[in-house]
Design a protein around this motif. Structure first.
Motif, PDB file in Angstrom:
ATOM      1  N   GLY A   1       0.853  -1.194   0.000  1.00 34.46           N
ATOM      2  CA  GLY A   1       0.000   0.000   0.000  1.00 34.46           C
ATOM      3  C   GLY A   1       0.877   1.229   0.000  1.00 34.46           C
ATOM      4  N   ILE A   2       0.738   2.031  -1.064  1.00 39.39           N
ATOM      5  CA  ILE A   2       1.637   3.187  -1.203  1.00 39.39           C
ATOM      6  C   ILE A   2       0.819   4.478  -1.290  1.00 39.39           C
ATOM      7  N   GLY A   3      -0.204   4.590  -0.423  1.00 34.55           N
ATOM      8  CA  GLY A   3      -1.072   5.771  -0.437  1.00 34.55           C
ATOM      9  C   GLY A   3      -0.548   6.874   0.454  1.00 34.55           C
ATOM     10  N   ASP A   4      -1.494   7.656   0.936  1.00 30.71           N
ATOM     11  CA  ASP A   4      -1.238   8.889   1.680  1.00 30.71           C
ATOM     12  C   ASP A   4      -0.227   8.737   2.821  1.00 30.71           C
ATOM     13  N   ILE A   5      -0.346   7.684   3.586  1.00 31.10           N
ATOM     14  CA  ILE A   5       0.436   7.572   4.816  1.00 31.10           C
ATOM     15  C   ILE A   5       1.805   6.919   4.574  1.00 31.10           C
TER      16      ILE A   5
ATOM     17  N   GLY B   1       1.517  -1.960  -4.689  1.00 31.17           N
ATOM     18  CA  GLY B   1       0.194  -1.324  -4.657  1.00 31.17           C
ATOM     19  C   GLY B   1      -0.657  -2.004  -5.707  1.00 31.17           C
ATOM     20  N   ARG B   2      -1.512  -1.231  -6.349  1.00 29.80           N
ATOM     21  CA  ARG B   2      -2.362  -1.846  -7.374  1.00 29.80           C
ATOM     22  C   ARG B   2      -2.081  -1.281  -8.752  1.00 29.80           C
TER      23      ARG B   2
ATOM     24  N   LEU C   1      -6.083  -0.374   2.917  1.00 28.70           N
ATOM     25  CA  LEU C   1      -7.292   0.148   3.560  1.00 28.70           C
ATOM     26  C   LEU C   1      -7.867  -0.873   4.547  1.00 28.70           C
ATOM     27  N   PRO C   2      -8.572  -0.392   5.585  1.00 28.98           N
ATOM     28  CA  PRO C   2      -9.069  -1.291   6.634  1.00 28.98           C
ATOM     29  C   PRO C   2      -9.819  -2.513   6.102  1.00 28.98           C
TER      30      PRO C   2
ATOM     31  N   LEU D   1      -0.116  -1.168   4.800  1.00 24.50           N
ATOM     32  CA  LEU D   1      -0.660   0.199   4.801  1.00 24.50           C
ATOM     33  C   LEU D   1      -1.821   0.308   3.820  1.00 24.50           C
TER      34      LEU D   1
ATOM     35  N   GLU E   1      -1.300  -1.076   9.771  1.00 26.66           N
ATOM     36  CA  GLU E   1      -2.017   0.130  10.190  1.00 26.66           C
ATOM     37  C   GLU E   1      -3.294  -0.307  10.893  1.00 26.66           C
TER      38      GLU E   1
ATOM     39  N   ARG F   1       5.457   8.064  12.833  1.00 25.53           N
ATOM     40  CA  ARG F   1       4.834   6.777  12.464  1.00 25.53           C
ATOM     41  C   ARG F   1       5.901   5.793  11.994  1.00 25.53           C
TER      42      ARG F   1
ATOM     43  N   TYR G   1      -6.952   5.689  18.511  1.00 27.67           N
ATOM     44  CA  TYR G   1      -5.835   6.397  19.147  1.00 27.67           C
ATOM     45  C   TYR G   1      -6.119   6.614  20.636  1.00 27.67           C
TER      46      TYR G   1
ATOM     47  N   LEU H   1      -4.993  -9.429   3.778  1.00 25.43           N
ATOM     48  CA  LEU H   1      -3.586  -9.341   3.380  1.00 25.43           C
ATOM     49  C   LEU H   1      -2.650  -9.722   4.535  1.00 25.43           C
TER      50      LEU H   1
ATOM     51  N   VAL I   1      -9.305  -4.424   3.686  1.00 23.48           N
ATOM     52  CA  VAL I   1      -8.463  -5.543   3.228  1.00 23.48           C
ATOM     53  C   VAL I   1      -7.309  -5.851   4.183  1.00 23.48           C
ATOM     54  N   HIS I   2      -7.252  -5.151   5.320  1.00 25.18           N
ATOM     55  CA  HIS I   2      -6.162  -5.410   6.281  1.00 25.18           C
ATOM     56  C   HIS I   2      -6.078  -6.897   6.638  1.00 25.18           C
TER      57      HIS I   2
HETATM   58  N1  LIG Z   1      -3.756   9.066   5.677  1.00 25.06           N
HETATM   59  C1  LIG Z   1      -3.567   9.268   6.965  1.00 25.06           C
HETATM   60  O1  LIG Z   1      -3.339  10.405   7.429  1.00 25.06           O
HETATM   61  C2  LIG Z   1      -3.584   8.106   7.909  1.00 25.06           C
HETATM   62  C3  LIG Z   1      -3.209   8.374   9.223  1.00 25.06           C
HETATM   63  C4  LIG Z   1      -3.165   7.318  10.113  1.00 25.06           C
HETATM   64  C5  LIG Z   1      -3.508   6.059   9.706  1.00 25.06           C
HETATM   65  N2  LIG Z   1      -3.891   5.822   8.421  1.00 25.06           N
HETATM   66  C6  LIG Z   1      -4.254   4.462   8.058  1.00 25.06           C
HETATM   67  O2  LIG Z   1      -3.356   4.013   7.051  1.00 25.06           O
HETATM   68  C7  LIG Z   1      -4.020   3.105   6.177  1.00 25.06           C
HETATM   69  C8  LIG Z   1      -3.881   3.598   4.763  1.00 25.06           C
HETATM   70  O3  LIG Z   1      -4.426   4.908   4.690  1.00 25.06           O
HETATM   71  P1  LIG Z   1      -4.045   5.896   3.484  1.00 25.06           P
HETATM   72  O4  LIG Z   1      -4.591   7.216   3.908  1.00 25.06           O
HETATM   73  O5  LIG Z   1      -2.594   5.780   3.125  1.00 25.06           O
HETATM   74  O6  LIG Z   1      -4.961   5.295   2.331  1.00 25.06           O
HETATM   75  P2  LIG Z   1      -4.805   5.479   0.746  1.00 25.06           P
HETATM   76  O7  LIG Z   1      -6.139   5.223   0.158  1.00 25.06           O
HETATM   77  O8  LIG Z   1      -4.133   6.767   0.435  1.00 25.06           O
HETATM   78  O9  LIG Z   1      -3.796   4.308   0.331  1.00 25.06           O
HETATM   79  C9  LIG Z   1      -4.148   2.957   0.416  1.00 25.06           C
HETATM   80  C10 LIG Z   1      -3.184   2.153  -0.418  1.00 25.06           C
HETATM   81  O10 LIG Z   1      -3.529   0.777  -0.306  1.00 25.06           O
HETATM   82  C11 LIG Z   1      -3.489   0.189  -1.596  1.00 25.06           C
HETATM   83  N3  LIG Z   1      -4.359  -0.974  -1.613  1.00 25.06           N
HETATM   84  C12 LIG Z   1      -5.648  -1.056  -1.275  1.00 25.06           C
HETATM   85  N4  LIG Z   1      -6.100  -2.316  -1.458  1.00 25.06           N
HETATM   86  C13 LIG Z   1      -5.040  -3.033  -1.895  1.00 25.06           C
HETATM   87  C14 LIG Z   1      -4.865  -4.386  -2.265  1.00 25.06           C
HETATM   88  N5  LIG Z   1      -5.859  -5.254  -2.206  1.00 25.06           N
HETATM   89  N6  LIG Z   1      -3.626  -4.771  -2.671  1.00 25.06           N
HETATM   90  C15 LIG Z   1      -2.611  -3.909  -2.712  1.00 25.06           C
HETATM   91  N7  LIG Z   1      -2.718  -2.614  -2.387  1.00 25.06           N
HETATM   92  C16 LIG Z   1      -3.931  -2.199  -1.986  1.00 25.06           C
HETATM   93  C17 LIG Z   1      -3.960   1.311  -2.505  1.00 25.06           C
HETATM   94  O11 LIG Z   1      -3.587   1.041  -3.840  1.00 25.06           O
HETATM   95  C18 LIG Z   1      -3.221   2.502  -1.896  1.00 25.06           C
HETATM   96  O12 LIG Z   1      -1.896   2.521  -2.396  1.00 25.06           O
HETATM   97  C19 LIG Z   1      -5.471   3.038   6.685  1.00 25.06           C
HETATM   98  O13 LIG Z   1      -5.618   1.916   7.515  1.00 25.06           O
HETATM   99  C20 LIG Z   1      -5.640   4.313   7.504  1.00 25.06           C
HETATM  100  O14 LIG Z   1      -6.587   4.144   8.546  1.00 25.06           O
HETATM  101  C21 LIG Z   1      -3.906   6.827   7.510  1.00 25.06           C
END
Ligand SMILES: NC(=O)c1ccc[n+]([C@@H]2O[C@H](COP(=O)([O-])OP(=O)(O)OC[C@H]3O[C@@H](n4cnc5c(N)ncnc54)[C@H](O)[C@@H]3O)[C@@H](O)[C@H]2O)c1
Length: 384
Positions: free
Chosen positions: A10-14, A35-36, A74-75, A72, A95, A319, A182, A81, A77-78
């Motif tokens: 998972g290479i999203g926001d966090i 990621g995807r 989404l919840p 990292l 996460e 983090r 938290y 995976l 699929v935690h």
């Molecule tokens: N963004 C924040 O500020 C923040 C802060 C604290 C905790 N979190 C937690 O971090 C986790 C991710 O949040 P985010 O904001 O980075 O989300 P996001 O949507 O920005 O990124 C999610 C990533 O997961 C990947 N993904 C989803 N399903 C997948 C799969 N089946 N196979 C492979 N990759 C997959 C997506 O392609 C994406 O790269 C969540 O559990 C969230 O609660 C986020």
């Protein structure tokens, strides 16, 4: 010692802050990410100098050189995976939440135990300077015996600013499950395990038209409840998306000799940050101690942060420190502080509050966890 190779799933926001932080520590080596969308994964790998980029979670999990999967995604699929990574023989740091329900969490912990693998879970803000300073005050007896606590997780939700707010109002979301982990993890790490919960909840529909579409509110948006802890303390918890503003502190711990107070820093910024001031008042600074009341009341004591990770500013985002602790825990055959067991117990507390609100009864908890050991002030230097 050879570092643990990390695969970031998972290479999203966090993900950026995790990768940047992990790259500071020699105990781990960020070897791969997945990621995807391969183009995005390759760009992320290039940005951080990560050697291997995979288009799917399955490829990363199958990489025999990966020791720890950092989940990292989404919840929703935690669990799927994390279970796949465990079946492939990898340790997992995930996460929050560990999974979206208690049954899935229990399956994860059972599989990890069976395979001799470690699962740890965010939030690792419990290891930040603010909560570790609270822990030190408690352990030093500065507030005496802990008798109670309060946690206020209040905001006005997300539907008035967030471009895609629907998921905050669906199962797995809501004010309790969204930021509540938290606060509940903070209480568990300071007070120890909980035994039962009760709560009342209600749903208020605030949904604004989303380009003409109304979103459904499937979860309680205002939950007021109590948690009883094994040590006898009782916490009051208010989690709401229906509060515009508040003067309530985010977290307070009450003891026989004093109070610890974590004031709000920014909206909804309490124990979900690593740093921030810790206020203390004891029987000696008690406002109504002297009668007649003095003209000038003693102020709260601002307790200097003795701990790392957020001590210089509440904006420092550490983090990943929970994963660093987990890496040393694996080497030293000790429990990880942000343990999977606490992730499970934390989710059960929140589920129990929602069940209590729905069914109008006290809910006893079936799981428990150890209160994590305090983080040494010089962590991780001593370990390295
Ligand atoms: N963004 C924040 O500020 C923040 C802060 C604290 C905790 N979190 C937690 O971090 C986790 C991710 O949040 P985010 O904001 O980075 O989300 P996001 O949507 O920005 O990124 C999610 C990533 O997961 C990947 N993904 C989803 N399903 C997948 C799969 N089946 N196979 C492979 N990759 C997959 C997506 O392609 C994406 O790269 C969540 O559990 C969230 O609660 C986020």
């Amino acid at each position: 010692m050879t570092p643990f190779n990390i695969g970031v799933l998972g290479i999203g926001d966090i993900s950026d802050v995790y990768i940047q932080n992990l790259q500071k520590y020699g105990v781990v080596h960020v070897l791969a990410c997945a990621g995807r969308d391969l183009a995005k994964v390759q760009a992320k790998a290039a940005q951080h100098g990560i050697a291997r980029a995979y288009a799917t979670a399955q490829e990363l999990i199958a990489d025999p050189d990966i020791h720890i999967v950092l989940n990292l995604t989404l919840p929703a699929v935690h669990a799927e995976l994390t279970l796949a990574a465990l079946r492939a023989g990898k340790h997992v740091y995930t996460e929050k939440p560990l999974a979206t329900n208690v049954a899935q969490c229990a399956e994860i912990l059972a599989l990890a135990a069976e395979r001799g693998l470690v699962v740890a879970c965010a939030p690792d803000t419990i290891l930040g300077s603010r909560l570790q300073t609270c822990r030190q005050l408690i352990d030093e007896g500065r507030i005496g015996e802990v008798t109670g606590a309060s946690a206020f997780v209040v905001s006005h939700g997300h539907e008035w600013f967030h471009p895609n707010p629907a998921f905050f109002y669906q199962p797995g979301g809501g004010p309790l499950l969204d930021i509540g982990p938290y606060y509940i993890a903070a209480l568990l790490s300071l007070l120890g395990p909980a035994t039962r919960c009760c709560a009342m909840g209600k749903r208020t529909i605030h949904s604004e038209p989303l380009r003409g579409t109304e979103i459904a509110v499937e979860v309680d948006t205002h939950i007021s409840g109590n948690i009883e802890f094994a040590n006898g303390a009782i916490a009051t918890v208010l989690a709401s998306f229906d509060v515009w503003d508040s003067e309530l502190p985010r977290l307070e711990i009450y003891g026989t000799k004093g109070t610890i107070c974590l004031r709000d820093i920014d909206p909804v910024d309490g124990p979900n940050l690593f740093g921030g001031e810790v206020l203390l008042r004891t029987v000696d600074e008690y406002r109504w101690k002297s009668l007649p009341r003095p003209a000038v009341q003693p102020d709260w004591i601002r307790v200097p942060a003795q701990h790392r990770f957020g001590e210089t500013s509440h904006r420092v985002n550490s983090r990943g420190i929970g994963l660093i602790d987990m890496a040393y825990a694996i080497r030293q055959r000790r429990a990880a502080r942000a343990s999977g067991a606490m992730g499970l117990h934390c989710l059960e507390v929140m589920e129990a509050m929602l069940t209590s609100a729905a069914e109008g009864r006290f809910v006893s908890l079936q799981t428990t966890c150890e209160r994590p050991a305090p983080l040494p002030v010089d962590f991780p230097d001593r370990e390295a």
